[in-house]
Write a protein that holds these residues in place. Structure first.
Motif, PDB file in Angstrom:
ATOM      1  N   LEU A 181       0.890  -1.083   0.013  1.00 51.66           N
ATOM      2  CA  LEU A 181      -0.047  -0.135   0.228  1.00 51.66           C
ATOM      3  C   LEU A 181       1.036   1.001   0.022  1.00 51.66           C
ATOM      4  O   LEU A 181       0.682   2.144  -0.882  1.00 51.66           O
ATOM      5  N   VAL A 182       2.081   1.331   0.896  1.00 54.88           N
ATOM      6  CA  VAL A 182       2.955   2.313   0.720  1.00 54.88           C
ATOM      7  C   VAL A 182       3.461   2.568  -0.365  1.00 54.88           C
ATOM      8  O   VAL A 182       3.617   3.617  -1.024  1.00 54.88           O
ATOM      9  N   ALA A 183       3.923   1.469  -1.070  1.00 53.88           N
ATOM     10  CA  ALA A 183       4.607   1.772  -2.431  1.00 53.88           C
ATOM     11  C   ALA A 183       3.827   2.358  -3.494  1.00 53.88           C
ATOM     12  O   ALA A 183       4.210   3.035  -4.248  1.00 53.88           O
ATOM     13  N   LYS A 184       2.728   1.691  -3.389  1.00 52.66           N
ATOM     14  CA  LYS A 184       1.513   2.149  -4.552  1.00 52.66           C
ATOM     15  C   LYS A 184       1.385   3.524  -4.455  1.00 52.66           C
ATOM     16  O   LYS A 184       1.224   4.229  -5.224  1.00 52.66           O
ATOM     17  N   GLU A 185       1.173   3.935  -3.088  1.00 54.38           N
ATOM     18  CA  GLU A 185       0.724   5.340  -2.791  1.00 54.38           C
ATOM     19  C   GLU A 185       1.832   6.274  -3.238  1.00 54.38           C
ATOM     20  O   GLU A 185       1.734   7.233  -4.091  1.00 54.38           O
ATOM     21  N   LEU A 186       3.045   6.089  -2.844  1.00 55.04           N
ATOM     22  CA  LEU A 186       4.206   6.819  -3.131  1.00 55.04           C
ATOM     23  C   LEU A 186       4.438   6.793  -4.506  1.00 55.04           C
ATOM     24  O   LEU A 186       4.953   7.912  -5.205  1.00 55.04           O
ATOM     25  N   GLU A 187       4.409   5.788  -5.339  1.00 54.45           N
ATOM     26  CA  GLU A 187       4.687   5.690  -6.982  1.00 54.45           C
ATOM     27  C   GLU A 187       3.565   6.524  -7.457  1.00 54.45           C
ATOM     28  O   GLU A 187       3.731   7.081  -8.504  1.00 54.45           O
ATOM     29  N   SER A 188       2.333   6.588  -7.028  1.00 55.51           N
ATOM     30  CA  SER A 188       1.233   7.355  -7.585  1.00 55.51           C
ATOM     31  C   SER A 188       1.585   8.941  -7.291  1.00 55.51           C
ATOM     32  O   SER A 188       1.235   9.713  -8.310  1.00 55.51           O
ATOM     33  N   TRP A 189       2.631   9.330  -6.581  1.00 55.93           N
ATOM     34  CA  TRP A 189       3.154  10.587  -6.332  1.00 55.93           C
ATOM     35  C   TRP A 189       4.485  11.161  -7.270  1.00 55.93           C
ATOM     36  O   TRP A 189       5.113  11.995  -7.075  1.00 55.93           O
ATOM     37  N   GLY A 190       4.883   9.830  -7.986  1.00 52.19           N
ATOM     38  CA  GLY A 190       5.905   9.995  -8.874  1.00 52.19           C
ATOM     39  C   GLY A 190       7.298   9.463  -8.332  1.00 52.19           C
ATOM     40  O   GLY A 190       8.195   9.656  -8.716  1.00 52.19           O
ATOM     41  N   PHE A 191       7.455   8.741  -7.060  1.00 53.86           N
ATOM     42  CA  PHE A 191       8.421   8.373  -6.274  1.00 53.86           C
ATOM     43  C   PHE A 191       8.901   7.166  -7.018  1.00 53.86           C
ATOM     44  O   PHE A 191       7.881   6.184  -7.327  1.00 53.86           O
ATOM     45  N   GLU A 192      10.204   6.993  -6.863  1.00 57.36           N
ATOM     46  CA  GLU A 192      10.512   5.406  -7.348  1.00 57.36           C
ATOM     47  C   GLU A 192      10.861   4.663  -5.925  1.00 57.36           C
ATOM     48  O   GLU A 192      11.748   5.230  -5.213  1.00 57.36           O
ATOM     49  N   VAL A 193      10.184   3.794  -5.611  1.00 58.98           N
ATOM     50  CA  VAL A 193      10.002   3.011  -4.556  1.00 58.98           C
ATOM     51  C   VAL A 193      10.749   1.620  -4.734  1.00 58.98           C
ATOM     52  O   VAL A 193      10.433   0.716  -5.612  1.00 58.98           O
ATOM     53  N   SER A 194      11.844   1.199  -3.984  1.00 60.72           N
ATOM     54  CA  SER A 194      12.519  -0.023  -3.905  1.00 60.72           C
ATOM     55  C   SER A 194      12.393  -0.729  -2.580  1.00 60.72           C
ATOM     56  O   SER A 194      12.436   0.106  -1.554  1.00 60.72           O
ATOM     57  N   GLN A 195      11.879  -1.981  -2.480  1.00 58.22           N
ATOM     58  CA  GLN A 195      11.534  -2.630  -1.176  1.00 58.22           C
ATOM     59  C   GLN A 195      12.821  -3.797  -0.772  1.00 58.22           C
ATOM     60  O   GLN A 195      13.232  -4.361  -1.819  1.00 58.22           O
ATOM     61  N   VAL A 196      13.286  -3.714   0.432  1.00 59.54           N
ATOM     62  CA  VAL A 196      14.081  -4.661   0.896  1.00 59.54           C
ATOM     63  C   VAL A 196      13.291  -6.094   1.039  1.00 59.54           C
ATOM     64  O   VAL A 196      12.323  -6.137   1.459  1.00 59.54           O
ATOM     65  N   GLU A 197      13.838  -7.006   0.417  1.00 61.38           N
ATOM     66  CA  GLU A 197      13.356  -8.593   0.471  1.00 61.38           C
ATOM     67  C   GLU A 197      14.127  -9.177   1.370  1.00 61.38           C
ATOM     68  O   GLU A 197      13.535 -10.185   2.252  1.00 61.38           O
ATOM     69  N   ASP A 198      15.315  -8.944   1.450  1.00 61.81           N
ATOM     70  CA  ASP A 198      16.308  -9.752   2.667  1.00 61.81           C
ATOM     71  C   ASP A 198      16.485  -8.902   3.597  1.00 61.81           C
ATOM     72  O   ASP A 198      17.429  -8.030   3.587  1.00 61.81           O
ATOM     73  N   PHE A 199      15.937  -9.273   4.900  1.00 63.85           N
ATOM     74  CA  PHE A 199      16.111  -8.303   5.990  1.00 63.85           C
ATOM     75  C   PHE A 199      17.378  -8.458   6.733  1.00 63.85           C
ATOM     76  O   PHE A 199      17.652  -7.997   7.844  1.00 63.85           O
ATOM     77  N   SER A 200      18.222  -9.557   6.063  1.00 60.36           N
ATOM     78  CA  SER A 200      19.383  -9.813   7.056  1.00 60.36           C
ATOM     79  C   SER A 200      20.597  -8.884   6.373  1.00 60.36           C
ATOM     80  O   SER A 200      21.522  -8.809   6.524  1.00 60.36           O
ATOM     81  N   ALA A 201      20.064  -8.422   5.150  1.00 64.94           N
ATOM     82  CA  ALA A 201      21.180  -7.514   4.314  1.00 64.94           C
ATOM     83  C   ALA A 201      20.678  -6.436   3.926  1.00 64.94           C
ATOM     84  O   ALA A 201      20.837  -6.203   2.615  1.00 64.94           O
ATOM     85  N   MET A 222      21.763  -3.309   4.295  1.00 64.44           N
ATOM     86  CA  MET A 222      22.756  -2.402   3.774  1.00 64.44           C
ATOM     87  C   MET A 222      22.931  -2.682   2.460  1.00 64.44           C
ATOM     88  O   MET A 222      23.309  -1.797   1.624  1.00 64.44           O
ATOM     89  N   ASP A 223      23.044  -3.965   2.127  1.00 59.67           N
ATOM     90  CA  ASP A 223      23.452  -4.417   0.644  1.00 59.67           C
ATOM     91  C   ASP A 223      22.338  -3.767  -0.255  1.00 59.67           C
ATOM     92  O   ASP A 223      22.693  -3.042  -1.322  1.00 59.67           O
ATOM     93  N   CYS A 224      21.077  -3.493   0.257  1.00 64.99           N
ATOM     94  CA  CYS A 224      20.216  -3.026  -0.757  1.00 64.99           C
ATOM     95  C   CYS A 224      19.978  -1.580  -0.793  1.00 64.99           C
ATOM     96  O   CYS A 224      20.311  -0.770  -1.911  1.00 64.99           O
ATOM     97  N   PHE A 225      20.536  -1.088   0.462  1.00 68.67           N
ATOM     98  CA  PHE A 225      20.689   0.378   0.815  1.00 68.67           C
ATOM     99  C   PHE A 225      21.936   0.915  -0.217  1.00 68.67           C
ATOM    100  O   PHE A 225      21.624   1.870  -1.009  1.00 68.67           O
ATOM    101  N   ARG A 245      22.986  -0.607  -3.112  1.00 66.66           N
ATOM    102  CA  ARG A 245      22.441  -0.936  -4.689  1.00 66.66           C
ATOM    103  C   ARG A 245      21.514   0.303  -5.022  1.00 66.66           C
ATOM    104  O   ARG A 245      21.672   0.647  -6.159  1.00 66.66           O
ATOM    105  N   VAL A 246      20.614   0.658  -4.158  1.00 71.05           N
ATOM    106  CA  VAL A 246      19.673   1.787  -4.433  1.00 71.05           C
ATOM    107  C   VAL A 246      20.207   3.033  -4.460  1.00 71.05           C
ATOM    108  O   VAL A 246      19.655   3.865  -5.425  1.00 71.05           O
ATOM    109  N   SER A 247      20.950   3.400  -3.392  1.00 72.09           N
ATOM    110  CA  SER A 247      21.427   4.658  -3.374  1.00 72.09           C
ATOM    111  C   SER A 247      20.182   5.684  -3.095  1.00 72.09           C
ATOM    112  O   SER A 247      19.918   6.747  -3.756  1.00 72.09           O
ATOM    113  N   PRO A 248      19.384   5.466  -2.013  1.00 70.09           N
ATOM    114  CA  PRO A 248      18.091   6.385  -2.052  1.00 70.09           C
ATOM    115  C   PRO A 248      18.323   7.503  -1.594  1.00 70.09           C
ATOM    116  O   PRO A 248      19.363   7.842  -1.115  1.00 70.09           O
ATOM    117  N   GLN A 249      17.350   8.486  -1.794  1.00 70.87           N
ATOM    118  CA  GLN A 249      17.398   9.975  -1.279  1.00 70.87           C
ATOM    119  C   GLN A 249      16.559   9.907   0.300  1.00 70.87           C
ATOM    120  O   GLN A 249      16.506  11.019   0.668  1.00 70.87           O
TER     121      GLN A 249
END
Length: 226
Positions: free
Chosen positions: A16-36, A38-41, A43-47
């Motif tokens: 729901l959060v990803a859908k809402e933010l994407e509707s506002w034009g944001f690019e949303v990436s979700q962590v799938e492996d919660f033991s890693a 920082m690896d996702c962080f 890779r994505v280099s988020p703002q």
């Protein structure tokens, strides 16, 4: 387009959060492996990071501290835990804001937009503010005193900016809250107290004693006299 990293293990909330933010034009990436996380962080280099408190393997507090070791990216905590201790701990770990579940999507979007606006639009300024040897670089978002850099969170920096711009004048708590969060109804007043106390400790540790004064019942100020 701003990139947002969503660290949320509840699949329904994450969707729901990803859908809402994407509707506002944001690019949303979700962590799938919660033991890693920082690896996702890396890779994505988020703002901006949306970080749940209760996560598998390690808590959001842990990942907040890990992110803060290498980045000042704004972090917004999402949590169903409503007690003030969690809020205080989140801020001490370096979080910029805290939103309690369940929350309204417009409030989430408003907080995300406010964090991004003050984090990146503001950083383009190139002026400095100085007093009693302390120099606040608005472009670099840094505070220096006697050749040393004092590490500040984004909120601590904005408090310093507001007080130094009004040196010698009392700035009300409401005015500081509005400068930090744009809409005072979105934030608990206790959050400002935590930030002020933490800022004072950093200033005192650097040798800036009594730099920020309290005017009881009115607010805070940087006294203009020695």
């Amino acid at each position: 387009m701003h990139k947002i990293l969503l660290v949320e293990d509840d699949a329904t909330i994450a969707r729901l959060v990803a859908k809402e933010l994407e509707s506002w034009g944001f690019e949303v990436s979700q962590v799938e492996d919660f033991s890693a996380v920082m690896d996702c962080f890396h890779r994505v280099s988020p703002q901006l990071v949306l970080l749940d408190l209760s996560l598998p393997h390690r808590s959001g507090f842990h990942w907040c501290a890990e992110i803060r070791r290498e980045s000042k990216v704004p972090i917004l905590f999402l949590s169903s835990a409503q007690d003030n201790m969690n809020l205080v701990t989140a801020l001490h770990q370096g979080a910029d804001d805290f939103l309690t579940k369940p929350f309204d999507m417009p409030v989430l979007v408003a907080k995300v937009q406010a964090l991004l606006r003050r984090s990146y639009d503001f950083a383009e300024a190139g002026d400095t503010l100085s007093f009693r040897g302390a120099v606040l670089d608005l472009g670099e978002m840094a505070l220096r005193y006697e050749g040393a850099k004092i590490e500040l969170t984004r909120n601590e920096f904005r408090i310093m900016q507001k007080l130094m711009e009004n040196r010698g004048r009392v700035v009300s708590r409401d005015a500081i809250i509005r400068a930090l969060w744009d809409d005072e109804s979105f934030i608990d007043d206790n959050t400002l107290t935590v930030n002020i106390n933490r800022l004072r400790k950093k200033l005192e540790a650097a040798g800036l004693q009594d730099y920020v004064a309290t005017k009881k019942g009115e607010g805070y100020l940087i006294p203009s006299g020695e």
